[in-house]
Write a protein that holds these residues in place. Sequence first.
Motif, PDB file in Angstrom:
ATOM      1  N   GLY A   3      42.718  12.388  16.849  1.00  0.00           N
ATOM      2  CA  GLY A   3      42.066  11.568  17.852  1.00  0.00           C
ATOM      3  C   GLY A   3      41.282  10.446  17.212  1.00  0.00           C
ATOM      4  O   GLY A   3      41.497  10.090  16.058  1.00  0.00           O
ATOM      5  N   PHE A   4      40.359   9.899  17.974  1.00  0.00           N
ATOM      6  CA  PHE A   4      39.537   8.793  17.504  1.00  0.00           C
ATOM      7  C   PHE A   4      38.124   8.972  18.030  1.00  0.00           C
ATOM      8  O   PHE A   4      37.903   9.591  19.069  1.00  0.00           O
ATOM      9  CB  PHE A   4      40.120   7.446  17.951  1.00  0.00           C
ATOM     10  CG  PHE A   4      40.184   7.261  19.446  1.00  0.00           C
ATOM     11  CD1 PHE A   4      39.201   6.532  20.108  1.00  0.00           C
ATOM     12  CD2 PHE A   4      41.225   7.782  20.189  1.00  0.00           C
ATOM     13  CE1 PHE A   4      39.257   6.352  21.481  1.00  0.00           C
ATOM     14  CE2 PHE A   4      41.293   7.612  21.558  1.00  0.00           C
ATOM     15  CZ  PHE A   4      40.312   6.895  22.211  1.00  0.00           C
ATOM     16  N   ASP A   5      37.164   8.466  17.294  1.00  0.00           N
ATOM     17  CA  ASP A   5      35.785   8.535  17.759  1.00  0.00           C
ATOM     18  C   ASP A   5      35.250   7.123  17.931  1.00  0.00           C
ATOM     19  O   ASP A   5      35.690   6.190  17.287  1.00  0.00           O
ATOM     20  CB  ASP A   5      34.897   9.360  16.831  1.00  0.00           C
ATOM     21  CG  ASP A   5      34.772   8.759  15.450  1.00  0.00           C
ATOM     22  OD1 ASP A   5      35.796   8.394  14.865  1.00  0.00           O
ATOM     23  OD2 ASP A   5      33.638   8.660  14.965  1.00  0.00           O
ATOM     24  N   VAL A   6      34.323   6.994  18.862  1.00  0.00           N
ATOM     25  CA  VAL A   6      33.711   5.710  19.175  1.00  0.00           C
ATOM     26  C   VAL A   6      32.200   5.886  19.114  1.00  0.00           C
ATOM     27  O   VAL A   6      31.654   6.803  19.731  1.00  0.00           O
ATOM     28  CB  VAL A   6      34.124   5.228  20.587  1.00  0.00           C
ATOM     29  CG1 VAL A   6      33.377   3.949  20.961  1.00  0.00           C
ATOM     30  CG2 VAL A   6      35.623   5.019  20.663  1.00  0.00           C
ATOM     31  N   GLN A   7      31.552   5.027  18.357  1.00  0.00           N
ATOM     32  CA  GLN A   7      30.096   4.992  18.331  1.00  0.00           C
ATOM     33  C   GLN A   7      29.665   3.915  19.302  1.00  0.00           C
ATOM     34  O   GLN A   7      30.207   2.808  19.283  1.00  0.00           O
ATOM     35  CB  GLN A   7      29.588   4.694  16.928  1.00  0.00           C
ATOM     36  CG  GLN A   7      29.941   5.774  15.942  1.00  0.00           C
ATOM     37  CD  GLN A   7      29.480   5.443  14.537  1.00  0.00           C
ATOM     38  OE1 GLN A   7      28.927   4.392  14.279  1.00  0.00           O
ATOM     39  NE2 GLN A   7      29.718   6.355  13.622  1.00  0.00           N
ATOM     40  N   TYR A   8      28.715   4.240  20.154  1.00  0.00           N
ATOM     41  CA  TYR A   8      28.302   3.300  21.186  1.00  0.00           C
ATOM     42  C   TYR A   8      26.827   3.484  21.519  1.00  0.00           C
ATOM     43  O   TYR A   8      26.187   4.419  21.071  1.00  0.00           O
ATOM     44  CB  TYR A   8      29.157   3.480  22.440  1.00  0.00           C
ATOM     45  CG  TYR A   8      29.007   4.844  23.085  1.00  0.00           C
ATOM     46  CD1 TYR A   8      28.124   5.031  24.133  1.00  0.00           C
ATOM     47  CD2 TYR A   8      29.738   5.938  22.637  1.00  0.00           C
ATOM     48  CE1 TYR A   8      27.975   6.274  24.721  1.00  0.00           C
ATOM     49  CE2 TYR A   8      29.600   7.179  23.215  1.00  0.00           C
ATOM     50  CZ  TYR A   8      28.719   7.341  24.263  1.00  0.00           C
ATOM     51  OH  TYR A   8      28.568   8.574  24.830  1.00  0.00           O
ATOM     52  N   ARG A   9      26.331   2.569  22.321  1.00  0.00           N
ATOM     53  CA  ARG A   9      24.954   2.641  22.807  1.00  0.00           C
ATOM     54  C   ARG A   9      25.036   2.798  24.324  1.00  0.00           C
ATOM     55  O   ARG A   9      25.679   2.005  25.004  1.00  0.00           O
ATOM     56  CB  ARG A   9      24.189   1.379  22.426  1.00  0.00           C
ATOM     57  CG  ARG A   9      22.706   1.505  22.671  1.00  0.00           C
ATOM     58  CD  ARG A   9      21.896   0.497  21.869  1.00  0.00           C
ATOM     59  NE  ARG A   9      22.018   0.628  20.436  1.00  0.00           N
ATOM     60  CZ  ARG A   9      21.400   1.537  19.675  1.00  0.00           C
ATOM     61  NH1 ARG A   9      20.630   2.438  20.239  1.00  0.00           N
ATOM     62  NH2 ARG A   9      21.550   1.543  18.374  1.00  0.00           N
ATOM     63  N   ASP A  10      24.397   3.825  24.834  1.00  0.00           N
ATOM     64  CA  ASP A  10      24.406   4.105  26.265  1.00  0.00           C
ATOM     65  C   ASP A  10      23.793   2.927  27.026  1.00  0.00           C
ATOM     66  O   ASP A  10      22.715   2.450  26.685  1.00  0.00           O
ATOM     67  CB  ASP A  10      23.632   5.390  26.556  1.00  0.00           C
ATOM     68  CG  ASP A  10      23.702   5.764  28.013  1.00  0.00           C
ATOM     69  OD1 ASP A  10      22.813   5.332  28.767  1.00  0.00           O
ATOM     70  OD2 ASP A  10      24.640   6.478  28.399  1.00  0.00           O
ATOM     71  N   ALA A  11      24.487   2.457  28.058  1.00  0.00           N
ATOM     72  CA  ALA A  11      24.037   1.281  28.809  1.00  0.00           C
ATOM     73  C   ALA A  11      22.718   1.514  29.543  1.00  0.00           C
ATOM     74  O   ALA A  11      21.926   0.590  29.707  1.00  0.00           O
ATOM     75  CB  ALA A  11      25.116   0.859  29.806  1.00  0.00           C
ATOM     76  N   LYS A  12      22.447   2.747  29.967  1.00  0.00           N
ATOM     77  CA  LYS A  12      21.225   3.020  30.722  1.00  0.00           C
ATOM     78  C   LYS A  12      20.051   3.364  29.821  1.00  0.00           C
ATOM     79  O   LYS A  12      18.978   2.789  29.933  1.00  0.00           O
ATOM     80  CB  LYS A  12      21.458   4.153  31.724  1.00  0.00           C
ATOM     81  CG  LYS A  12      22.399   3.761  32.838  1.00  0.00           C
ATOM     82  CD  LYS A  12      22.575   4.874  33.834  1.00  0.00           C
ATOM     83  CE  LYS A  12      23.564   4.451  34.910  1.00  0.00           C
ATOM     84  NZ  LYS A  12      23.797   5.509  35.873  1.00  0.00           N
ATOM     85  N   SER A  13      20.236   4.303  28.909  1.00  0.00           N
ATOM     86  CA  SER A  13      19.116   4.781  28.090  1.00  0.00           C
ATOM     87  C   SER A  13      18.948   3.995  26.795  1.00  0.00           C
ATOM     88  O   SER A  13      17.881   4.023  26.191  1.00  0.00           O
ATOM     89  CB  SER A  13      19.309   6.265  27.745  1.00  0.00           C
ATOM     90  OG  SER A  13      20.395   6.418  26.845  1.00  0.00           O
TER      91      SER A  13
END
Length: 107
Positions: A3-13
């Motif tokens: 699979g693949f992983d994605v690092q992100y920043r939550d839009a709300k918190s």
Amino acid sequence: MGGFDVQYRDAKSGAAATRLWRWSELRAATAVQRAGWVGGHECLLVDCGAEVLQLTADAAGFDAFLMACERNLPGWLPASQWRVQLMMRQPGEDVEVFGRGGNAPST
């Protein structure tokens, strides 16, 4: 199949997070150039079932993700092909990059 992983920043918190998806969860992908973006910045809308990821070309690992998709997903349109198609479209118009059964995300 991995699979693949994605690092992100939550839009709300605003909290940083990492999420892992299996290749089998990726249902569709659509490339789009958003109106107002100058210089051909493309965005890839990746339908992973319950969520649609919005990945931009300037994100870290974007090109590596594209290469991994080409290796792991039969039917994935190579970037060299969809980028040419996208350049010929108006901002907001999309190009289907991948789809299982026509499930491409709408823009």
